[in-house]
Design a protein around this motif. Structure first.
Motif, PDB file in Angstrom:
ATOM      1  N   GLY A 310       0.779  -1.222   0.000  1.00 57.99           N
ATOM      2  CA  GLY A 310       0.000   0.000   0.000  1.00 57.99           C
ATOM      3  C   GLY A 310       0.816   1.279   0.000  1.00 57.99           C
ATOM      4  N   MET A 311       2.046   1.238  -0.498  1.00 53.65           N
ATOM      5  CA  MET A 311       2.891   2.420  -0.520  1.00 53.65           C
ATOM      6  C   MET A 311       2.562   3.276  -1.740  1.00 53.65           C
ATOM      7  SD  MET A 311       6.528   0.630   0.577  1.00 53.65           S
ATOM      8  CE  MET A 311       7.310   2.165   1.073  1.00 53.65           C
ATOM      9  N   SER A 312       2.854   4.567  -1.629  1.00 49.69           N
ATOM     10  CA  SER A 312       2.682   5.452  -2.779  1.00 49.69           C
ATOM     11  C   SER A 312       3.825   5.203  -3.764  1.00 49.69           C
ATOM     12  CB  SER A 312       2.711   6.909  -2.329  1.00 49.69           C
ATOM     13  OG  SER A 312       4.023   7.282  -1.921  1.00 49.69           O
ATOM     14  N   PRO A 313       3.677   5.636  -5.024  1.00 50.56           N
ATOM     15  CA  PRO A 313       4.778   5.459  -5.984  1.00 50.56           C
ATOM     16  C   PRO A 313       6.094   6.058  -5.499  1.00 50.56           C
ATOM     17  CG  PRO A 313       2.777   6.077  -7.131  1.00 50.56           C
ATOM     18  CD  PRO A 313       2.479   6.203  -5.674  1.00 50.56           C
ATOM     19  N   LEU A 314       6.029   7.249  -4.880  1.00 51.69           N
ATOM     20  CA  LEU A 314       7.256   7.882  -4.395  1.00 51.69           C
ATOM     21  C   LEU A 314       7.875   7.087  -3.253  1.00 51.69           C
ATOM     22  CD1 LEU A 314       9.303  10.146  -4.373  1.00 51.69           C
ATOM     23  CD2 LEU A 314       7.730  11.489  -2.949  1.00 51.69           C
ATOM     24  N   GLU A 315       7.059   6.641  -2.315  1.00 49.50           N
ATOM     25  CA  GLU A 315       7.570   5.846  -1.192  1.00 49.50           C
ATOM     26  C   GLU A 315       8.202   4.550  -1.691  1.00 49.50           C
ATOM     27  OE1 GLU A 315       4.349   7.190   2.270  1.00 49.50           O
ATOM     28  OE2 GLU A 315       3.947   5.474   0.958  1.00 49.50           O
ATOM     29  N   ALA A 316       7.532   3.901  -2.648  1.00 52.31           N
ATOM     30  CA  ALA A 316       8.069   2.656  -3.192  1.00 52.31           C
ATOM     31  C   ALA A 316       9.373   2.894  -3.932  1.00 52.31           C
ATOM     32  CB  ALA A 316       7.041   2.022  -4.122  1.00 52.31           C
ATOM     33  N   GLY A 317       9.456   3.990  -4.677  1.00 49.87           N
ATOM     34  CA  GLY A 317      10.695   4.307  -5.376  1.00 49.87           C
ATOM     35  C   GLY A 317      11.844   4.546  -4.422  1.00 49.87           C
ATOM     36  N   LEU A 318      11.564   5.210  -3.294  1.00 51.43           N
ATOM     37  CA  LEU A 318      12.616   5.487  -2.310  1.00 51.43           C
ATOM     38  C   LEU A 318      13.146   4.207  -1.676  1.00 51.43           C
ATOM     39  CD1 LEU A 318      11.139   8.662  -0.577  1.00 51.43           C
ATOM     40  CD2 LEU A 318      13.135   8.546  -2.077  1.00 51.43           C
ATOM     41  N   VAL A 319      12.299   3.188  -1.566  1.00 48.59           N
ATOM     42  CA  VAL A 319      12.749   1.912  -1.013  1.00 48.59           C
ATOM     43  C   VAL A 319      13.854   1.303  -1.873  1.00 48.59           C
ATOM     44  CG1 VAL A 319      12.039  -0.486  -0.559  1.00 48.59           C
ATOM     45  CG2 VAL A 319      10.583   1.411   0.166  1.00 48.59           C
ATOM     46  N   LEU A 320      13.813   1.572  -3.180  1.00 47.73           N
ATOM     47  CA  LEU A 320      14.779   0.981  -4.101  1.00 47.73           C
ATOM     48  C   LEU A 320      16.045   1.820  -4.267  1.00 47.73           C
ATOM     49  CD1 LEU A 320      12.379  -0.274  -6.913  1.00 47.73           C
ATOM     50  CD2 LEU A 320      13.137  -1.452  -4.856  1.00 47.73           C
ATOM     51  N   VAL A 321      16.097   3.002  -3.664  1.00 47.07           N
ATOM     52  CA  VAL A 321      17.268   3.870  -3.819  1.00 47.07           C
ATOM     53  C   VAL A 321      18.562   3.211  -3.346  1.00 47.07           C
ATOM     54  CG1 VAL A 321      18.347   6.002  -2.990  1.00 47.07           C
ATOM     55  CG2 VAL A 321      16.030   6.052  -3.876  1.00 47.07           C
ATOM     56  N   PRO A 322      18.597   2.539  -2.178  1.00 45.07           N
ATOM     57  CA  PRO A 322      19.859   1.900  -1.772  1.00 45.07           C
ATOM     58  C   PRO A 322      20.365   0.897  -2.802  1.00 45.07           C
ATOM     59  CG  PRO A 322      18.342   1.998   0.078  1.00 45.07           C
ATOM     60  CD  PRO A 322      17.569   2.423  -1.121  1.00 45.07           C
ATOM     61  N   GLY A 323      19.466   0.126  -3.383  1.00 45.83           N
ATOM     62  CA  GLY A 323      19.877  -0.825  -4.413  1.00 45.83           C
ATOM     63  C   GLY A 323      20.432  -0.133  -5.637  1.00 45.83           C
ATOM     64  N   LEU A 324      19.821   1.001  -6.008  1.00 48.54           N
ATOM     65  CA  LEU A 324      20.314   1.792  -7.136  1.00 48.54           C
ATOM     66  C   LEU A 324      21.728   2.289  -6.865  1.00 48.54           C
ATOM     67  CD1 LEU A 324      20.091   3.620  -9.668  1.00 48.54           C
ATOM     68  CD2 LEU A 324      18.879   5.275  -8.231  1.00 48.54           C
ATOM     69  N   VAL A 325      21.960   2.830  -5.688  1.00 49.61           N
ATOM     70  CA  VAL A 325      23.284   3.343  -5.339  1.00 49.61           C
ATOM     71  C   VAL A 325      24.321   2.232  -5.347  1.00 49.61           C
ATOM     72  CG1 VAL A 325      24.646   4.440  -3.522  1.00 49.61           C
ATOM     73  CG2 VAL A 325      22.333   5.266  -4.014  1.00 49.61           C
TER      74      VAL A 325
END
Length: 512
Positions: A310-325
């Protein structure tokens, strides 16, 4: 002897290497713009799917085609476009692709139906195919010194891989404030600097002795990929049938005809002799398998975060930031390590981390928190980011300089085909499992049952239209049904990464 080959020969005879300066590194930054855009486009729609489902009401198959048609057309045309770039100029083709991509993206943003959105995505694939082979092959001509070229390709690969993870974050930010079409308008401000700066910073590059354009080979390359992926999708839609068998037969027959035609041609569109080099073929195989696993994982992680947690698109995107880095960092850190450790060792070791991450998902049955998914995505990014850098550098380094465009196209075809297969294979598993396990309340109308029974996004949309207790019952059932397919999908993802490890260990054992 070609111009590029003669240049390399002179540097060897003189005992000195031509080192790139500030102008060349600025050119790399400019060339990264289409790389980031195309890779972001591969995954940005994953986070826009709920909004698209609600606005355009596509079927489950249409939803998969909305994602897949872009990388599918891209993959089918990369080799022809790479060959055209070798013949007519890689910079020229890049400029044409950038202008066309920006115009079609603006049109896609306002598509009024799922059918027109799919058509726009297909056309974006055509122009995207003009962009990608040119970027990597131009790096081959800009960075003559191999040490510098290895670092430049590491930046390129990190941008390509990282852009796939950046897509959900960018999409999340845009969808938090704008409508779903805003994810397409992103192309316009990104490509405008490219059109202006590319002629100023990047010299033209082409094969000095090009062959003729072969329309038959172009058609065969398309009829190899399109029918096979269609066959996979038809299995997801209604099981194995006559159309599935026909698609497989056409695809395999076209592939055989394509290979035979290239072998007979004096100036082939794709030099099949490249694949006789074990290092080249092995690196392409690592690319294909690891990207298939990565994009497939991103597909169900992005949906789980939004539609299950139930996360918003922005919240879900932020969850993936560590993996991106981590993915970007691992692609750069691996450069000095790869100078000292054989690819047959460094790639399997890196990918083992990604395999473990997938195994955790499989054993959990998909029931994971946002923190756990963030850590798993870090593990995926760590291994695959390193593998992509090493394999892409090997592909370019082992190909003749005058065939840089074709070799680059093969590398990116592996990436795009991996993106297609990741979405198609793992997406098909998720869709089939969802349809088989979702339990729909009896009070739903026929239209509501059709929408909720197709996709999790459809169920979320229907749940907002019905009374609270019915909606809660539907959501609980839909989320359990979705997670039921994650375990199988994650197991297949782990198997794909293990396959890439095996290919690297044996096919790259002689590569340095």
């Amino acid at each position: 002897m070609t111009t590029d080959t003669a240049t390399d020969e002179r540097t060897r005879v003189d005992g000195a290497r031509r080192r790139a300066g500030a102008r060349e590194w600025i050119a790399l930054v400019v060339l990264m713009l289409p790389v980031l855009l195309v890779s972001v486009d591969n995954t940005v729609l994953n986070f826009a799917l709920p909004a698209i489902s609600e606005a355009l009401r596509p079927s489950g198959v249409q939803l998969l085609w909305t994602i897949d048609v872009y990388p599918l057309v891209l993959a089918g045309l990369l080799v022809p476009m790479g060959s055209l770039g070798d013949r007519y100029g890689r910079r020229r083709l890049l400029l044409m692709g950038a202008i066309g991509f920006a115009i079609v993206s603006a049109g896609a943003a306002f598509a009024p139906s799922a059918e027109l959105l799919i058509a726009a995505r297909a056309l974006l694939g055509v122009f995207g195919a003009m962009l990608m082979p040119s970027t990597l092959s131009l790096l081959r001509s800009i960075f003559i010194d191999r040490e510098q070229r290895r670092l430049a390709i590491a930046v390129w690969a990190s941008g390509f891989a990282g852009g796939s993870a950046l897509g959900p974050l960018v999409g999340g930010i845009l969808l938090e404030h704008f409508w779903w079409g805003s994810v397409f308008l992103l192309a316009v401000p990104v490509l405008l600097p490219l059109v202006v700066l590319l002629p100023l910073l990047v010299p033209e590059s082409r094969d000095p002795a090009p062959g003729r354009v072969d329309p038959v080979s172009i058609v065969l390359s398309l009829t190899t990929t399109l029918p096979i992926v269609y066959a996979i999708k038809s299995v997801a839609s209604h099981g194995f049938g006559i159309d599935t068998a026909v698609g497989i037969v056409i695809g395999v027959a076209s592939g055989i005809a394509f290979v035979r035609r290239q072998r007979r041609s004096a100036t082939p569109m794709l030099d099949m002799a490249l694949f006789e080099r074990g290092t080249f073929s092995g690196a392409v195989g690592v690319n294909l398998l690891s990207v298939t696993a990565y994009v497939g994982g991103l597909l169900f992680v992005s949906q789980h975060l939004q539609l299950v947690l139930g996360m918003s698109p922005l919240e879900a995107g932020l969850v993936l930031v560590p993996g991106l880095v981590v993915m970007i960092a691992s692609g750069l850190v691996i450069v000095p390590i790869a100078k000292r450790v054989r690819p047959s060792i460094v790639i399997p070791v890196g990918l083992s981390v990604s395999a473990i991450a997938y195994a955790v998902v499989a054993m959990s049955g998909g029931r994971l928190s946002a923190l756990e998914l963030a850590l798993i995505f870090v593990g995926l990014g760590l291994g695959i980011g390193a593998a992509e850098t090493v394999s892409n550098e090997l592909i370019i380094a082992t190909a003749p300089a005058d065939k840089a465009g074709a070799a680059s196209a093969v590398s990116e075809t592996a990436y795009e085909l991996g993106a297609v297969l990741g979405t198609t294979v793992l997406g098909t598993i998720l869709t089939a499992s969802y349809r088989a396990n979702v339990v729909l309340p009896e009070s739903l109308s026929a239209a509501q049952r059709a929408a909720a029974g197709e996709t999790l996004g459809g169920a979320v949309s229907v749940a907002e239209q019905v009374p609270g207790d019915v909606g809660e019952t539907l959501l609980d059932s839909a989320r359990v049904a979705f997670d039921s397919g994650v375990e199988t999908a994650a197991g297949i993802g782990a198997a794909l990464i293990i396959g890439a490890m095996v290919v690297a260990r044996f096919a790259l054992r002689n590569a340095r």
